[in-house]
Scaffold this active site. Structure first.
Site, short mmCIF file in Angstrom:
data_model
loop_
_atom_site.label_atom_id
_atom_site.label_comp_id
_atom_site.label_asym_id
_atom_site.label_seq_id
_atom_site.Cartn_x
_atom_site.Cartn_y
_atom_site.Cartn_z
NE ARG A 174 -5.83 -21.72 5.11
CZ ARG A 174 -6.26 -20.48 4.87
NH1 ARG A 174 -7.25 -20.28 4.00
NH2 ARG A 174 -5.71 -19.46 5.48
CG HIS B 57 -15.17 -21.27 -2.18
ND1 HIS B 57 -15.93 -20.14 -2.31
CD2 HIS B 57 -14.29 -21.01 -1.19
CE1 HIS B 57 -15.50 -19.22 -1.46
NE2 HIS B 57 -14.51 -19.73 -0.77
CB CYS C 127 -4.24 -32.58 4.62
SG CYS C 127 -2.53 -32.17 4.91
NE ARG D 21 1.87 -34.07 -0.97
CZ ARG D 21 2.52 -33.85 0.18
NH1 ARG D 21 2.90 -34.85 0.94
NH2 ARG D 21 2.76 -32.62 0.58
C1 UDX Z 1 3.09 -34.73 5.72
C2 UDX Z 1 1.58 -34.78 5.69
O1 UDX Z 1 1.13 -34.11 4.50
C3 UDX Z 1 1.03 -34.05 6.88
O2 UDX Z 1 -0.38 -34.28 6.95
C4 UDX Z 1 1.65 -34.62 8.12
O3 UDX Z 1 1.16 -33.85 9.21
C5 UDX Z 1 3.16 -34.47 8.03
O4 UDX Z 1 3.64 -35.21 6.91
P1 UDX Z 1 4.50 -33.04 4.50
O5 UDX Z 1 5.43 -32.05 5.05
O6 UDX Z 1 3.64 -32.76 3.32
O7 UDX Z 1 3.51 -33.41 5.66
O8 UDX Z 1 5.34 -34.40 4.27
P2 UDX Z 1 6.41 -34.60 3.13
O9 UDX Z 1 6.33 -33.48 2.15
O10 UDX Z 1 6.26 -36.02 2.70
O11 UDX Z 1 7.78 -34.42 3.94
C6 UDX Z 1 8.19 -35.36 4.89
C7 UDX Z 1 9.72 -35.16 5.00
O12 UDX Z 1 10.23 -35.98 6.04
C8 UDX Z 1 10.41 -35.59 3.70
O13 UDX Z 1 11.26 -34.54 3.29
C9 UDX Z 1 11.24 -36.82 4.10
O14 UDX Z 1 12.48 -36.88 3.42
C10 UDX Z 1 11.46 -36.56 5.59
N1 UDX Z 1 11.69 -37.78 6.36
C11 UDX Z 1 10.82 -38.83 6.26
C12 UDX Z 1 12.80 -37.82 7.23
O15 UDX Z 1 13.57 -36.89 7.30
N2 UDX Z 1 13.01 -38.95 7.99
C13 UDX Z 1 12.17 -40.03 7.91
O16 UDX Z 1 12.41 -41.03 8.59
C14 UDX Z 1 11.04 -39.97 7.02
C1 UDX Z 2 -5.90 -28.44 4.54
C2 UDX Z 2 -6.47 -27.71 5.75
O1 UDX Z 2 -7.13 -26.53 5.30
C3 UDX Z 2 -5.34 -27.32 6.70
O2 UDX Z 2 -5.88 -26.72 7.85
C4 UDX Z 2 -4.59 -28.60 7.09
O3 UDX Z 2 -3.51 -28.29 7.94
C5 UDX Z 2 -4.06 -29.28 5.85
O4 UDX Z 2 -5.13 -29.57 4.94
P1 UDX Z 2 -4.67 -27.86 2.29
O5 UDX Z 2 -4.91 -29.32 2.02
O6 UDX Z 2 -3.32 -27.29 2.08
O7 UDX Z 2 -5.07 -27.54 3.84
O8 UDX Z 2 -5.65 -27.03 1.34
P2 UDX Z 2 -7.10 -26.41 1.49
O9 UDX Z 2 -7.01 -24.99 1.15
O10 UDX Z 2 -7.73 -26.82 2.76
O11 UDX Z 2 -7.89 -27.16 0.28
C6 UDX Z 2 -8.01 -28.56 0.35
C7 UDX Z 2 -8.83 -28.99 -0.85
O12 UDX Z 2 -10.20 -28.56 -0.69
C8 UDX Z 2 -8.35 -28.42 -2.17
O13 UDX Z 2 -8.43 -29.43 -3.16
C9 UDX Z 2 -9.33 -27.30 -2.47
O14 UDX Z 2 -9.50 -27.11 -3.87
C10 UDX Z 2 -10.60 -27.86 -1.85
N1 UDX Z 2 -11.53 -26.81 -1.44
C11 UDX Z 2 -11.19 -25.98 -0.42
C12 UDX Z 2 -12.76 -26.72 -2.09
O15 UDX Z 2 -13.04 -27.48 -3.03
N2 UDX Z 2 -13.64 -25.78 -1.68
C13 UDX Z 2 -13.35 -24.93 -0.66
O16 UDX Z 2 -14.19 -24.08 -0.34
C14 UDX Z 2 -12.09 -25.02 -0.02
#
Ligand code: UDX
Ligand code: UDX
Length: 442
Positions: free
Chosen positions: A160, A260, A269, A337
């Protein structure tokens, strides 16, 4: 053991830093030159508590390094793919795997059979991606034999944002999708440091591992949507949704977490993964009423929050001022996002409402967001509330829980609060003379 992590975003960077914390030699590769340049100077491009220290410590201890060049994966026993898997622009919301496949294509030219690397998808990928990757390698490097010269596996993350390091080092479970015993042995060795904390490592087939990730995220999104729907009922018939959630959560078949109510779920995600899972149903000609309804309900909920704001603001809306507290999708992150604020703020602007915003994670990039083009940003809470007709709590940052309401009362034009995260006590606010509305109370 040398490990490579391709993609240094929220997922890849935390994964690489935490594995280097276990003492493995880790190289984090990213195509974004600026990002790698920042990381080499220990500058972290994302807001994740504790990550900067972890990167600094392990970079100076020479366990962790960063590179733009995919060739730096040479000699890695395990290569994690952690690049973005965003929702595809066209289609029914399926995940766009072009980055994953691009990395596989680039990797296929670099595999050294002597390393016999294990290629692991860490990114959230739809069920069946594993076998597509094997076909890609067969196409791009036919002289390499799957299972002999390299292996593949699925190891989805459950991090998370805001608690990613804690979630990595103390996971409820580690899920590994493997196709042979040799791969299982390599991953068992990799996660051995976690066994000391009895973190269950589940070994299963690749398809099940890919689906566990989607099913888990979609279920959590369903659970949040459920309590959000119950809160709508409480607002009509009475009852306090926080007490309902408490009473439900004491049943250990239900559990207290993720009950919540709020303005709807956001982040990189839940929205993406519910759409991708729905697309898998559609692609396989299966009806999915539950997941589709979660997606639709969550979108509608953001607009319902605007209705609540209009009820409190009262006509005429034009020219009214709203102090918008918190724009990120959740606290302890700078990630915008799919944050509900991206829908709520433009809707308020359409009514002619002036939005003054504050967020503890505010940085210059917030000003570039097109949905925030009319927003005036304020550096302090007292500045943002000054002369406003309503305070709207959007993100439950701790800074807002401790607000001195008696002081705020003197700064606002109208003493009205819409608390979309139930961080305040209704009776306390009414005693101070505020008009107060929240989620899930009549
Ligand atoms: C994302 C999604 O949120 C998650 O659900 C998924 O499991 C993994 O991709 P996140 O780390 O948030 O995770 O992605 P992002 O913040 O967009 O970072 C991806 C990184 O990969 C960027 O820094 C981008 O520059 C890099 N990238 C992308 C490479 O290095 N090579 C590529 O060909 C494409
Ligand atoms: C989520 C999953 O929890 C994590 O396991 C997965 O790897 C990536 O996606 P994340 O998206 O970082 O993690 O945030 P999370 O804490 O899960 O909250 C997601 C959204 O749900 C937020 O917008 C949060 O405000 C909302 N949320 C979460 C609620 O509205 N109520 C809750 O009780 C919990």
């Amino acid at each position: 053991m040398k490990i490579a992590v391709i993609g240094s975003g929220y997922v890849g960077l935390v994964t690489g830093a935490c594995f280097s914390e276990f003492g493995y030699e880790v190289v984090c590769v990213d195509k974004d030159i600026n990002k790698v340049a920042l990381l080499k100077k220990n500058k972290i491009p994302i807001y994740e508590p504790g990550l900067e220290d972890l990167v600094k410590k392990n970079t100076s201890a020479k366990y962790l390094s960063f590179s733009n060049n995919l060739k730096s994966i040479k000699g890695s026993k395990i290569i994690f793919i952690a690049v973005g898997t965003p929702t595809a622009r066209r289609g029914e919301g399926e995940a766009d795997l072009k980055y994953v496949f691009q990395v596989c294509k680039d990797l296929s030219k670099l595999i050294d059979k002597n390393d016999k690397p294990l290629i692991v998808t860490k990114s959230t990928v739809p069920i069946g991606t594993g076998s597509q990757i094997i076909n890609l390698f067969k196409k791009y490097c036919p002289n390499l034999q799957y299972g002999v010269d390299y292996n593949i596996a699925s190891n989805p993350e459950f991090l998370r944002e805001g608690s990613a390091i804690e979630d990595f080092l103390r996971p409820d479970r580690v899920v590994c999708g493997v196709a042979n015993y040799e791969t299982e042995t390599v991953l068992k060795e990799l996660y051995r440091p976690l066994n000391l904390r009895e973190a269950p490592v589940l070994f299963t087939d690749i398809e099940s591992a890919e689906l566990i990730k989607y099913a888990s995220n979609a279920f959590l999104a369903l659970k949040i949507s459920f309590i959000n729907e119950i809160s709508d009922l409480c607002e009509k018939v009475g009852g306090n949704v926080q007490m309902v959630a408490k009473g439900m959560g004491l049943d250990n078949r239900i559990g207290a977490k993720f009950l919540h109510p709020g303005p709807g779920f956001g982040g990189s995600c839940f929205p993406k993964d519910t759409r991708a899972l729905y697309a898998s149903f559609k692609k396989n000609k299966l009806k999915s009423t539950l997941i589709k309804s979660v997606i639709n309900f969550n979108e509608e909920r953001k607009l319902n929050m605007v209705k609540k704001a209009k009820m409190l603001l009262k006509k005429p809306y034009k020219g009214k001022k709203v102090a918008f507290l918190g724009v990120t999708f959740k606290p302890n992150t700078d990630d915008l996002r799919e944050s509900p604020s991206l829908v709520i703020i433009p809707e308020l602007n359409k009514l002619g409402v002036h939005v003054y915003a504050h967020d503890p994670a505010y940085n210059k990039s917030f000003e570039k967001i097109k949905q925030f083009k009319k927003v005036k940003w304020k550096k302090s809470i007292s500045d943002v509330v000054k002369g406003t007709d309503m305070i709207l709590i959007h993100t439950e940052w701790n800074e807002y829980r401790g607000i001195d309401l008696k002081k705020i009362k003197k700064l606002v034009k109208n003493k009205v609060i819409l608390d979309l995260r139930n961080i305040f006590n209704k009776n306390e606010l009414i005693d101070i003379g505020f008009v107060y509305n929240n989620i899930g109370q009549k």
